[in-house]
Design a protein around this motif. Structure first.
Motif, PDB file in Angstrom:
ATOM      1  N   ARG A 169       9.782 -10.558  33.475  1.00 52.51           N
ATOM      2  CA  ARG A 169       8.955 -10.678  32.279  1.00 52.51           C
ATOM      3  C   ARG A 169       7.605  -9.997  32.482  1.00 52.51           C
ATOM      4  N   HIS A 170       7.046  -9.551  31.369  1.00 50.10           N
ATOM      5  CA  HIS A 170       5.677  -9.013  31.335  1.00 50.10           C
ATOM      6  C   HIS A 170       5.500  -7.831  32.301  1.00 50.10           C
ATOM      7  N   ILE A 171       6.384  -6.867  32.197  1.00 42.90           N
ATOM      8  CA  ILE A 171       6.279  -5.669  33.029  1.00 42.90           C
ATOM      9  C   ILE A 171       5.222  -4.751  32.427  1.00 42.90           C
ATOM     10  N   PRO A 172       4.191  -4.370  33.177  1.00 41.03           N
ATOM     11  CA  PRO A 172       3.181  -3.445  32.645  1.00 41.03           C
ATOM     12  C   PRO A 172       3.844  -2.134  32.223  1.00 41.03           C
ATOM     13  N   SER A 173       3.601  -1.721  30.979  1.00 42.59           N
ATOM     14  CA  SER A 173       4.361  -0.604  30.420  1.00 42.59           C
ATOM     15  C   SER A 173       3.483   0.343  29.625  1.00 42.59           C
ATOM     16  N   VAL A 174       3.939   1.590  29.570  1.00 41.40           N
ATOM     17  CA  VAL A 174       3.374   2.597  28.685  1.00 41.40           C
ATOM     18  C   VAL A 174       4.521   3.084  27.811  1.00 41.40           C
ATOM     19  N   LEU A 175       4.441   2.837  26.506  1.00 41.20           N
ATOM     20  CA  LEU A 175       5.465   3.284  25.555  1.00 41.20           C
ATOM     21  C   LEU A 175       4.836   4.330  24.645  1.00 41.20           C
ATOM     22  N   LEU A 176       5.325   5.547  24.753  1.00 44.55           N
ATOM     23  CA  LEU A 176       4.751   6.679  24.032  1.00 44.55           C
ATOM     24  C   LEU A 176       5.436   6.875  22.682  1.00 44.55           C
ATOM     25  N   LYS A 226      10.509  14.081  22.399  1.00 46.66           N
ATOM     26  CA  LYS A 226       9.692  13.149  23.170  1.00 46.66           C
ATOM     27  C   LYS A 226       8.800  13.998  24.072  1.00 46.66           C
ATOM     28  N   PRO A 227       7.521  14.120  23.755  1.00 46.10           N
ATOM     29  CA  PRO A 227       6.644  15.008  24.540  1.00 46.10           C
ATOM     30  C   PRO A 227       6.674  14.656  26.026  1.00 46.10           C
ATOM     31  N   PHE A 228       7.437  15.449  26.769  1.00 45.43           N
ATOM     32  CA  PHE A 228       7.695  15.130  28.168  1.00 45.43           C
ATOM     33  C   PHE A 228       6.443  15.199  29.034  1.00 45.43           C
ATOM     34  N   ARG A 229       5.493  16.047  28.652  1.00 44.39           N
ATOM     35  CA  ARG A 229       4.260  16.150  29.448  1.00 44.39           C
ATOM     36  C   ARG A 229       3.508  14.831  29.457  1.00 44.39           C
ATOM     37  N   ALA A 230       3.444  14.179  28.296  1.00 44.16           N
ATOM     38  CA  ALA A 230       2.745  12.892  28.229  1.00 44.16           C
ATOM     39  C   ALA A 230       3.464  11.842  29.069  1.00 44.16           C
ATOM     40  N   GLU A 231       4.789  11.849  29.037  1.00 44.21           N
ATOM     41  CA  GLU A 231       5.560  10.889  29.823  1.00 44.21           C
ATOM     42  C   GLU A 231       5.385  11.144  31.316  1.00 44.21           C
ATOM     43  N   ALA A 232       5.428  12.416  31.709  1.00 42.19           N
ATOM     44  CA  ALA A 232       5.250  12.766  33.118  1.00 42.19           C
ATOM     45  C   ALA A 232       3.856  12.390  33.601  1.00 42.19           C
ATOM     46  N   ASP A 233       2.854  12.623  32.775  1.00 41.24           N
ATOM     47  CA  ASP A 233       1.484  12.295  33.160  1.00 41.24           C
ATOM     48  C   ASP A 233       1.319  10.790  33.335  1.00 41.24           C
ATOM     49  N   PRO A 242       6.663  -0.381  45.710  1.00 41.04           N
ATOM     50  CA  PRO A 242       6.736  -0.602  44.268  1.00 41.04           C
ATOM     51  C   PRO A 242       7.620   0.441  43.588  1.00 41.04           C
ATOM     52  N   VAL A 243       8.297   0.019  42.531  1.00 41.08           N
ATOM     53  CA  VAL A 243       9.188   0.893  41.764  1.00 41.08           C
ATOM     54  C   VAL A 243       8.669   0.992  40.333  1.00 41.08           C
ATOM     55  N   VAL A 244       8.491   2.226  39.861  1.00 43.14           N
ATOM     56  CA  VAL A 244       8.137   2.465  38.466  1.00 43.14           C
ATOM     57  C   VAL A 244       9.405   2.924  37.751  1.00 43.14           C
ATOM     58  N   ALA A 245       9.868   2.143  36.789  1.00 47.09           N
ATOM     59  CA  ALA A 245      11.037   2.528  35.995  1.00 47.09           C
ATOM     60  C   ALA A 245      10.617   3.617  35.018  1.00 47.09           C
ATOM     61  N   TYR A 246      11.386   4.701  34.995  1.00 47.63           N
ATOM     62  CA  TYR A 246      11.044   5.870  34.183  1.00 47.63           C
ATOM     63  C   TYR A 246      12.101   6.099  33.118  1.00 47.63           C
ATOM     64  N   ASP A 247      11.677   6.170  31.880  1.00 50.06           N
ATOM     65  CA  ASP A 247      12.493   6.509  30.718  1.00 50.06           C
ATOM     66  C   ASP A 247      13.460   5.411  30.309  1.00 50.06           C
ATOM     67  N   PHE A 260       6.662   0.382  33.945  1.00 52.99           N
ATOM     68  CA  PHE A 260       7.672   1.054  33.122  1.00 52.99           C
ATOM     69  C   PHE A 260       6.972   2.073  32.236  1.00 52.99           C
ATOM     70  N   VAL A 261       7.526   3.301  32.205  1.00 48.38           N
ATOM     71  CA  VAL A 261       6.987   4.371  31.359  1.00 48.38           C
ATOM     72  C   VAL A 261       8.136   4.973  30.564  1.00 48.38           C
ATOM     73  N   SER A 262       7.998   5.009  29.253  1.00 46.23           N
ATOM     74  CA  SER A 262       9.056   5.559  28.413  1.00 46.23           C
ATOM     75  C   SER A 262       8.488   5.830  27.025  1.00 46.23           C
ATOM     76  N   PHE A 263       9.412   6.084  26.087  1.00 48.32           N
ATOM     77  CA  PHE A 263       9.071   6.196  24.678  1.00 48.32           C
ATOM     78  C   PHE A 263       9.591   4.962  23.957  1.00 48.32           C
ATOM     79  N   ASP A 264       9.001   4.682  22.829  1.00 49.37           N
ATOM     80  CA  ASP A 264       9.393   3.516  22.045  1.00 49.37           C
ATOM     81  C   ASP A 264      10.801   3.740  21.491  1.00 49.37           C
ATOM     82  N   GLY A 265      11.783   3.071  22.092  1.00 48.88           N
ATOM     83  CA  GLY A 265      13.171   3.299  21.719  1.00 48.88           C
ATOM     84  C   GLY A 265      13.499   2.873  20.305  1.00 48.88           C
ATOM     85  N   ALA A 266      12.895   1.791  19.834  1.00 47.47           N
ATOM     86  CA  ALA A 266      13.137   1.369  18.457  1.00 47.47           C
ATOM     87  C   ALA A 266      12.623   2.426  17.490  1.00 47.47           C
ATOM     88  N   ARG A 267      11.499   3.033  17.822  1.00 46.40           N
ATOM     89  CA  ARG A 267      10.939   4.093  16.984  1.00 46.40           C
ATOM     90  C   ARG A 267      11.859   5.313  16.974  1.00 46.40           C
TER      91      ARG A 267
END
Length: 355
Positions: free
Chosen positions: A305-312, A269-276, A113-118, A128-135
Motif C-alpha cells: 500500500r501507498h507506493i510513492p508514484s509518478v503517474l504521467l 506516452k512521452p517517453f522522455r518524461a517517463e525516463a527522466d 530498492p526496486v523502482v517499478a517502471y511502466d 513506481f513510475v508510469s502513465f495514468d492507465g485509466a486515462r
C-alpha cells in the motif's frame, strides 16, 4: 607496532562499507531490467533514454542492462545475478508482475530498492513510475466514439484487451469501459497474451467470423502491436472497409498506418518524461533519498500500500495531430513516417483524416 595496529583498525569501517559501491557515494551501479523486444518502444526509446538520463543525473553511475526476452524465469535469474554483483538500485519493468514478486522480496531483503517502471509489480517495491492507465483507456474510448460517428450510440465494438498477466491491461480496460458502457454494445472482448500481433490476429479473425465484418463498427485495441493484428485480420477477411481501430505506444509502423488511414489513433506516452522521472527516483534511492520527495501520488498493489508514484499524462494522436505531437517532440521526422512515396501516389500527409 601500535601505529600499524591503529592504522589497520581505521580501515575496517571503510572496508565494511564497500559492498554496494559505498566507497564512492556518487558512483554506483543501477540495474535496468526490461521485459523484451515484443514492443519496439523498449529498445528504441526506453532503454537509451533511461541510460541517458541516469548518466546526466549521476555521471559516475554505471548501468547494467538485461532484456528478459518476455521470459519471467529469465528475468528472475537476471535480478538475482544483479543483486549478487552488488547493484545499488533496480529499475524493473516486470515480464510478469506476479512472478517477479519473490525476486523483489529478495532485493528488498538485500537492501536493494526496486523502482517499478511502466507496470506495477507485486512485492515491496520502493517506487513506481508510469502513465495514468485509466486515462490511456479513456483516451482510446473517446477517440473511438468520435471516429464511429452516428454509430457511437448503439454501435458494435470489439475489445482487444492486453495481456491478462499485466495489471496495466486491466487498468486500460477499466478506463475504456468507463467511457463505452451505456453507449455501445461490446460484441466480443478478448484477452491477448503477450500483447502480441499474432494472438490479436487470431482473436479478431474469430470475432469477424462470428459477427461479420460489416457489423463491427469499431475495435478498441489496447496497443499498436495488437492493432496490427486486428487490421491484418480484416484484410485477410477481405473486408470492404476498415472500422476505426485504436492503439497505444506510438510505434512507427502504427503512425504510418494512421497517416494511411488504416488505424485511427494511438496513445503517445512521452517517453522522455517517463525516463527522466524513473532516473530521478533511482538516483535518489541509490543515494539514500526518500522516493516520497519525488512522488506526485501514491498507489496500491495487491501486496503493498501507498507506493510513492509518478503517474504521467498520455496524449491521443490521430492523423490530424501527428505533426504537433510526435514530430514536434522529435520522436519521428516526416521522412521517417512517410518514407519514399511510390510514383503515382499522392504525397504523404500527417493531416489527412481517417477514411
Amino acid at each position: 607496532m601500535v601505529a600499524a595496529l591503529v592504522a589497520g583498525l581505521l580501515t575496517v569501517p571503510v572496508a565494511a562499507c564497500q559492498g554496494r559501491g559505498e566507497s564512492h557515494p556518487d558512483g554506483f551501479t543501477v540495474g535496468l531490467l526490461l521485459p523484451g523486444r515484443a514492443l519496439p518502444r523498449w529498445e528504441r526509446f526506453d532503454k537509451p533514454l533511461i541510460e541517458k538520463r541516469l548518466a546526466e543525473r549521476c555521471p559516475r553511475c554505471r548501468v547494467e542492462y538485461a532484456d528478459a526476452g518476455n521470459d519471467p524465469t529469465r528475468q528472475r535469474q537476471q535480478m538475482t545475478s544483479m543483486i549478487t554483483r552488488g547493484v545499488r538500485v533496480l529499475i524493473l519493468d516486470a515480464a510478469d508482475t506476479r512472478a517477479l514478486r519473490s525476486s523483489i522480496e529478495e532485493a528488498h531483503d538485500a537492501g536493494v530498492p526496486v523502482v517499478a517502471y511502466d507496470r506495477l509489480a507485486e512485492g515491496p517495491v520502493s517506487g513506481f513510475v508510469s502513465f495514468d492507465g485509466a486515462r490511456v483507456g479513456r483516451l482510446q474510448a473517446e477517440a473511438l466514439l468520435t471516429a464511429m460517428g452516428d454509430k457511437a450510440h448503439g454501435g458494435n465494438v470489439v475489445m482487444m484487451n492486453g495481456d491478462p498477466a499485466s495489471p496495466n491491461a486491466a487498468w486500460f480496460r477499466k478506463g475504456a469501459l468507463s467511457v463505452l458502457t451505456g453507449k455501445v454494445r461490446i460484441g466480443r472482448s478478448y484477452d491477448t497474451p503477450g500483447w502480441s500481433t499474432e494472438n490479436a490476429h487470431v482473436n479478431m479473425s474469430a470475432a469477424i467470423a462470428a459477427l461479420r465484418p460489416e457489423h463491427i463498427d469499431g475495435v478498441l485495441a489496447a496497443n499498436d502491436a495488437m492493432a496490427a493484428g486486428v487490421i491484418s485480420a480484416f484484410k485477410g477477411a477481405h473486408a470492404r472497409t476498415l472500422p476505426p481501430v485504436t492503439g497505444q505506444d506510438a510505434d512507427l509502423d502504427a503512425v504510418r498506418r494512421i497517416v494511411r488511414g488504416e488505424q485511427y489513433m494511438t496513445v503517445y506516452k512521452p517517453f522522455r518524461a517517463e525516463a527522466d522521472a524513473v532516473a530521478a527516483m533511482a538516483v535518489s534511492l541509490g543515494r539514500g533519498g526518500d522516493p516520497r520527495d519525488l512522488a506526485t501520488t501514491a498507489v496500491d498493489s495487491p501486496t503493498t500500500r501507498h507506493i510513492p508514484s509518478v503517474l504521467l499524462t498520455p496524449r491521443a494522436v490521430t492523423a490530424g495531430t501527428v505533426r504537433q505531437t510526435l514530430v514536434k517532440d522529435g520522436v519521428y521526422t516526416m521522412d521517417q513516417i512517410c518514407g519514399p512515396v511510390p510514383r503515382g501516389r499522392p504525397p504523404c500527409s500527417a493531416n489527412r483524416p481517417h477514411t
